[in-house]
Write a protein that holds these residues in place. Structure first.
Motif, mmCIF file in Angstrom:
data_model
loop_
_atom_site.group_PDB
_atom_site.id
_atom_site.type_symbol
_atom_site.label_atom_id
_atom_site.label_comp_id
_atom_site.label_asym_id
_atom_site.label_seq_id
_atom_site.Cartn_x
_atom_site.Cartn_y
_atom_site.Cartn_z
ATOM 1 N N GLY A 12 0.810 -1.217 0.000
ATOM 2 C CA GLY A 12 0.000 0.000 0.000
ATOM 3 C C GLY A 12 0.840 1.262 0.000
ATOM 4 O O GLY A 12 0.456 2.270 0.606
ATOM 5 N N ALA A 13 1.981 1.215 -0.697
ATOM 6 C CA ALA A 13 2.950 2.314 -0.615
ATOM 7 C C ALA A 13 2.337 3.667 -0.952
ATOM 8 O O ALA A 13 2.729 4.685 -0.368
ATOM 9 C CB ALA A 13 4.126 2.033 -1.540
ATOM 10 N N ARG A 14 1.367 3.688 -1.862
ATOM 11 C CA ARG A 14 0.826 4.990 -2.269
ATOM 12 C C ARG A 14 -0.082 5.591 -1.197
ATOM 13 O O ARG A 14 -0.515 6.723 -1.302
ATOM 14 C CB ARG A 14 0.069 4.846 -3.593
ATOM 15 N N LEU A 15 -0.383 4.800 -0.170
ATOM 16 C CA LEU A 15 -1.180 5.351 0.935
ATOM 17 C C LEU A 15 -0.302 5.757 2.127
ATOM 18 O O LEU A 15 -0.808 6.085 3.188
ATOM 19 C CB LEU A 15 -2.232 4.345 1.405
ATOM 20 N N ARG A 16 1.017 5.691 1.955
ATOM 21 C CA ARG A 16 1.877 6.179 3.027
ATOM 22 C C ARG A 16 1.650 7.678 3.202
ATOM 23 O O ARG A 16 1.440 8.355 2.207
ATOM 24 C CB ARG A 16 3.355 5.902 2.687
ATOM 25 N N PRO A 17 1.711 8.230 4.384
ATOM 26 C CA PRO A 17 2.121 7.609 5.644
ATOM 27 C C PRO A 17 0.982 6.938 6.410
ATOM 28 O O PRO A 17 1.178 6.461 7.526
ATOM 29 C CB PRO A 17 2.605 8.809 6.446
ATOM 30 N N LEU A 18 -0.221 6.864 5.809
ATOM 31 C CA LEU A 18 -1.354 6.338 6.583
ATOM 32 C C LEU A 18 -1.171 4.875 6.945
ATOM 33 O O LEU A 18 -1.692 4.404 7.952
ATOM 34 C CB LEU A 18 -2.652 6.542 5.795
ATOM 35 N N HIS A 21 1.428 2.128 10.202
ATOM 36 C CA HIS A 21 1.102 1.360 11.408
ATOM 37 C C HIS A 21 -0.150 0.526 11.261
ATOM 38 O O HIS A 21 -0.593 -0.105 12.207
ATOM 39 C CB HIS A 21 0.965 2.311 12.609
ATOM 40 N N ILE A 22 -0.734 0.550 10.076
ATOM 41 C CA ILE A 22 -1.946 -0.231 9.857
ATOM 42 C C ILE A 22 -1.947 -0.655 8.389
ATOM 43 O O ILE A 22 -1.701 0.172 7.516
ATOM 44 C CB ILE A 22 -3.206 0.606 10.223
ATOM 45 N N PRO A 23 -2.118 -1.939 8.096
ATOM 46 C CA PRO A 23 -2.058 -2.336 6.689
ATOM 47 C C PRO A 23 -3.285 -1.855 5.906
ATOM 48 O O PRO A 23 -4.371 -1.730 6.461
ATOM 49 C CB PRO A 23 -2.000 -3.873 6.746
ATOM 50 N N LYS A 24 -3.075 -1.577 4.633
ATOM 51 C CA LYS A 24 -4.138 -1.010 3.795
ATOM 52 C C LYS A 24 -5.474 -1.754 3.870
ATOM 53 O O LYS A 24 -6.517 -1.094 3.911
ATOM 54 C CB LYS A 24 -3.642 -0.930 2.341
ATOM 55 N N VAL A 50 -14.158 -17.543 2.686
ATOM 56 C CA VAL A 50 -13.279 -16.459 2.261
ATOM 57 C C VAL A 50 -11.837 -16.800 2.627
ATOM 58 O O VAL A 50 -11.561 -17.282 3.723
ATOM 59 C CB VAL A 50 -13.683 -15.133 2.942
ATOM 60 N N ILE A 51 -10.947 -16.563 1.683
ATOM 61 C CA ILE A 51 -9.513 -16.732 1.953
ATOM 62 C C ILE A 51 -8.862 -15.354 1.868
ATOM 63 O O ILE A 51 -9.041 -14.645 0.885
ATOM 64 C CB ILE A 51 -8.849 -17.660 0.903
ATOM 65 N N LEU A 52 -8.152 -14.989 2.911
ATOM 66 C CA LEU A 52 -7.410 -13.724 2.865
ATOM 67 C C LEU A 52 -5.952 -14.045 2.564
ATOM 68 O O LEU A 52 -5.326 -14.826 3.279
ATOM 69 C CB LEU A 52 -7.494 -12.986 4.201
ATOM 70 N N SER A 53 -5.441 -13.436 1.514
ATOM 71 C CA SER A 53 -4.069 -13.665 1.100
ATOM 72 C C SER A 53 -3.200 -12.530 1.624
ATOM 73 O O SER A 53 -3.296 -11.400 1.174
ATOM 74 C CB SER A 53 -4.050 -13.716 -0.426
ATOM 75 N N LEU A 54 -2.367 -12.839 2.628
ATOM 76 C CA LEU A 54 -1.659 -11.789 3.358
ATOM 77 C C LEU A 54 -0.157 -11.882 3.168
ATOM 78 O O LEU A 54 0.391 -12.941 2.870
ATOM 79 C CB LEU A 54 -1.953 -11.913 4.859
ATOM 80 N N SER A 55 0.488 -10.751 3.377
ATOM 81 C CA SER A 55 1.940 -10.764 3.419
ATOM 82 C C SER A 55 2.422 -9.670 4.381
ATOM 83 O O SER A 55 3.119 -9.938 5.337
ATOM 84 C CB SER A 55 2.508 -10.549 2.005
ATOM 85 N N TYR A 56 1.982 -8.429 4.172
ATOM 86 C CA TYR A 56 2.441 -7.293 4.966
ATOM 87 C C TYR A 56 1.584 -7.155 6.230
ATOM 88 O O TYR A 56 0.354 -7.107 6.138
ATOM 89 C CB TYR A 56 2.342 -6.043 4.083
ATOM 90 N N ILE A 219 -9.179 2.424 -3.362
ATOM 91 C CA ILE A 219 -8.719 3.337 -2.299
ATOM 92 C C ILE A 219 -7.197 3.393 -2.256
ATOM 93 O O ILE A 219 -6.603 3.649 -1.217
ATOM 94 C CB ILE A 219 -9.256 2.908 -0.911
ATOM 95 N N GLY A 220 -6.575 3.174 -3.416
ATOM 96 C CA GLY A 220 -5.122 2.972 -3.454
ATOM 97 C C GLY A 220 -4.248 4.176 -3.157
ATOM 98 O O GLY A 220 -3.060 4.013 -2.903
ATOM 99 N N ASN A 221 -4.767 5.383 -3.229
ATOM 100 C CA ASN A 221 -3.965 6.551 -2.833
ATOM 101 C C ASN A 221 -4.881 7.529 -2.090
ATOM 102 O O ASN A 221 -6.100 7.344 -2.052
ATOM 103 C CB ASN A 221 -3.256 7.181 -4.043
ATOM 104 N N PRO A 222 -4.298 8.543 -1.452
ATOM 105 C CA PRO A 222 -5.121 9.419 -0.596
ATOM 106 C C PRO A 222 -6.305 10.045 -1.337
ATOM 107 O O PRO A 222 -7.417 10.125 -0.799
ATOM 108 C CB PRO A 222 -4.120 10.486 -0.133
ATOM 109 N N GLN A 223 -6.071 10.478 -2.563
ATOM 110 C CA GLN A 223 -7.136 11.092 -3.337
ATOM 111 C C GLN A 223 -8.306 10.118 -3.543
ATOM 112 O O GLN A 223 -9.476 10.454 -3.359
ATOM 113 C CB GLN A 223 -6.534 11.517 -4.692
ATOM 114 N N LYS A 224 -7.959 8.881 -3.875
ATOM 115 C CA LYS A 224 -8.991 7.864 -4.132
ATOM 116 C C LYS A 224 -9.676 7.455 -2.832
ATOM 117 O O LYS A 224 -10.870 7.160 -2.812
ATOM 118 C CB LYS A 224 -8.365 6.656 -4.831
#
Ligand code: GDD
Ligand code: MG
Length: 346
Positions: A12-18, A21-24, A50-56, A219-224
């Protein structure tokens, strides 16, 4: 049995700095962790596996959903130590998958009927169906071109601006036959968008596109993220079933403050005299002091806004301090615990 796999492992790099401390996938949208919107959407199609595919930051997500029982679903998880890309994440879930699967990007908000998409997929006898959406500005998305029958002719992930021809984009929702797993290597990284789909198109696989006419916003960046917030506030798309339903604010006196009916506030906020809140969301336990203005903005929990501050079209993380008379101008994004001193202009 048909299952839904939610891809929720990106940084979720484009939502940094949000998202430091919390994943997107669990950033609050209208004060509700985002994945609740998706789980609700999936359940509406009658799918409860439902399967959640996680990494970060997987722990923070698992701690919320557990086995899914409280939310009316059976939740399973896959975890990649190193992100394997979108197709690699699907492969990593192989042993949990026994049938046609709905795969969703973990950051799209839509009311597209998944039942209708499934029906379309079956009618077309497709190997894969990609939901597509028409957007005003297709730059930065996957471009999908089809023939008159809806069969995908070309899939181009984020082409350079001068190569953007159509306006139909990959909406990040796929119906995939299980046989597609055989096309993905058992190890390593692979992308649906950059590798698998373009190759399948070239090889003549049956990939169809379903054009959604419903609400769609990522919701990939702050504007969105703000756009999605406004989509909810304005009622263009609905709030999901959520256990702790937003309660009406109680710590303010109606005649002394101006809060438009569209704003969403957690009940544990304190709002002082002369405050104006328009088209905005306030998280739990915010404290807004005399004469502050908050317009077209989102403020996460525990933030304090001092007298006469003005916040417009901004996103403010958790536990921030906005000084007296400070001004956050449109486009401002503050990470958790930011301190803005009195009379600053950001
Ligand atoms: N498990 C896992 N592993 N998940 C991943 C990985 C990974 O390696 N990489 C990405 N994801 C998840 C992200 O968390 C996100 O939910 C989803 O896959 C898509 O990744 P994004 O990083 O959000 O991609 P994008 O927004 O640049 O583009 C994608 O979405 C657009 C629509 O919003 C593409 O699918 C585009 O084609 C599409 O138009
Ligand atoms: Mg995205």
């Amino acid at each position: 049995m048909i299952k839904a796999l939610v891809l929720a492992g990106g940084k979720g790099a484009r939502l940094r700095p949000l998202v430091l401390h919390i994943p997107k996938p669990i950033v609050p949208l209208a004060n509700i962790p985002f994945l609740f919107f998706q789980i609700d959407h999936i359940k509406k199609a009658g799918i409860t596996e439902v399967i959640l595919s996680l990494s970060y930051q997987p722990r923070k997500i698992i701690d919320i959903f557990g086995d899914g029982m409280n939310y009316g679903v059976t939740m399973r998880y896959t975890h990649e130590d190193l992100p394997r890309g979108t197709a690699g994440a699907f492969k990593a879930a192989e042993n949990l998958i026994d049938d046609t699967t709905i795969v969703l990007n973990g950051d799209v908000l839509t009311d597209t009927s998944l039942r209708d998409v499934l029906q379309y997929h079956r009618e077309k006898k497709a190997d894969a169906t990609i939901v597509i959406a028409r957007v005003m500005n297709p730059v930065g998305y996957g471009l999908v071109e089809t023939d008159a029958d809806g069969r995908v002719q070309r899939f181009t992930e984020k082409p350079p601006e001068d190569d953007v021809t159509g306006d139909t984009i990959n909406a990040g929702i796929y119906i995939l036959e299980r046989s597609i797993l055989d096309r993905i290597p058992a190890e390593g990284v692979q992308s649906f968008e950059r590798e698998l789909f373009p190759t399948m198109v070239q090889e003549g696989a049956r990939i169809y596109a379903y054009l959604t006419h419903g609400y769609w916003q990522d919701i990939g960046n702050p504007q969105k993220y703000l756009e999605a917030t406004f989509g909810i506030i304005s009622g263009r798309t609905k709030l999901p079933d959520y256990p702790q339903k937003a309660c009406p604010p109680n710590n303010w006196e109606k005649h002394q403050v101006s809060i438009d009916s569209f704003s969403i506030m957690d009940g544990k906020c304190v709002i002082k005299d002369g405050v104006a809140i328009e088209n905005s969301v306030l998280g739990e336990g915010c404290r807004i002091e005399e004469g502050a203005l908050i317009k077209d903005s989102v403020i996460w929990s525990g933030t304090r806004v001092l007298p006469n501050a003005r916040i417009e079209r901004a996103i403010v993380g958790r536990q921030c301090h906005i000084g007296e008379g400070a001004r956050l101008r449109p486009g401002t994004v503050l990470g958790d615990k930011s301190i803005i001193s009195d009379f600053s202009i950001i």
